[in-house]
Design a protein around this motif. Sequence first.
Motif, short mmCIF file in Angstrom:
data_model
loop_
_atom_site.label_atom_id
_atom_site.label_comp_id
_atom_site.label_asym_id
_atom_site.label_seq_id
_atom_site.Cartn_x
_atom_site.Cartn_y
_atom_site.Cartn_z
N LEU A 146 38.52 40.46 42.28
CA LEU A 146 37.35 41.15 42.80
C LEU A 146 37.77 42.33 43.68
O LEU A 146 37.18 43.42 43.61
N ALA A 147 38.82 42.14 44.50
CA ALA A 147 39.34 43.22 45.34
C ALA A 147 39.85 44.37 44.48
O ALA A 147 39.65 45.55 44.81
N THR A 148 40.47 44.03 43.36
CA THR A 148 41.00 45.07 42.46
C THR A 148 39.87 45.86 41.81
O THR A 148 39.94 47.09 41.70
N LEU A 149 38.81 45.17 41.40
CA LEU A 149 37.66 45.86 40.82
C LEU A 149 36.97 46.76 41.84
O LEU A 149 36.54 47.87 41.51
N CYS A 150 36.86 46.28 43.08
CA CYS A 150 36.25 47.10 44.14
C CYS A 150 37.11 48.33 44.43
O CYS A 150 36.57 49.41 44.73
#
Length: 308
Positions: free
Chosen positions: A59-63
């Motif tokens: 999720l951090a990577t997508l954000c």
Amino acid sequence: MYNSMLGALEMGLLYAFMALGVYITFRILDFPDLTVDGSFTTGGAIAAVMITNGSAPWLATLCALGGGMVAGMCTGLLHTKGKINGLLSGILMMIALYSINLRILGKPNVSLMGEDTLFSSINPLLVMPFVVILVKILMDLFLRTDLGLALRATGDNARMIRSFGVNTDTTTILGISLSNGMVALSGALIAQYSTFADSSMGIGMIVIGLASVIIGEAIFGAGSVFRATLAAVLGSIVYRIVVALALRVPWLEASDLKLITAIIVIIALLFPSIQRYLKTKSTARKRTAELAEQALRSKKGGAANAKA
């Protein structure tokens, strides 16, 4: 030596996303985007802060990807709607992102030691080749759609594509957003791989991205979109391997990395010109030899006629 080559291969795969992003602005849009130096850090900062606050690494990577796209959109808006020179738009956004990235981080650097990241239980060499290939194929497919063709046409001849009713401002903003999204994705992966994010981690990234694209095109060519994106990916890997080999030279130090990068880019830029020069000289020598042979034959033929 073996370990350094494996490390260079891993880094090359992680930087491949940045190379693909730079390819979009540098080759497709013909846009000198310096936002890259800031958006790379933005991706790393968003990923690091979210992971340290308990968010899932994916999720951090997508954000981080989304944050980079927003930064690119701002650059595109400054250029298209604000009518600011493209180079200056990128510089202004890069400067603004330095302060924004410090705000995101809250301090000069954030450590990810002991945190769960994408690479905590996964070997990058086992997974990243497939991810890079998948992203490359998706980009190739997108660039073959109507919107992708309009994006490519905007870089080739904006006036012509406008005559067909395409809004070039929209395609320009889209292209710059996608580019910086890819760059931020690379920054997020590098932060997780190196287990830290730093406010200065993006300095010189545009040069590294250009080096990857130029080296790839010089070695592997760029006759089609498929070949050009493949060249960008392979160029990223070759660049990291060349840097790793250069740093093993006894009289070079890690602080010479930027100098090594500049030299590699200069050589890659001069390579096509050198090739053309050598080809021209070879053709000229061959033509001179043919003319000399013809003159010699004519002379022999004239002498034979005179004897007769």
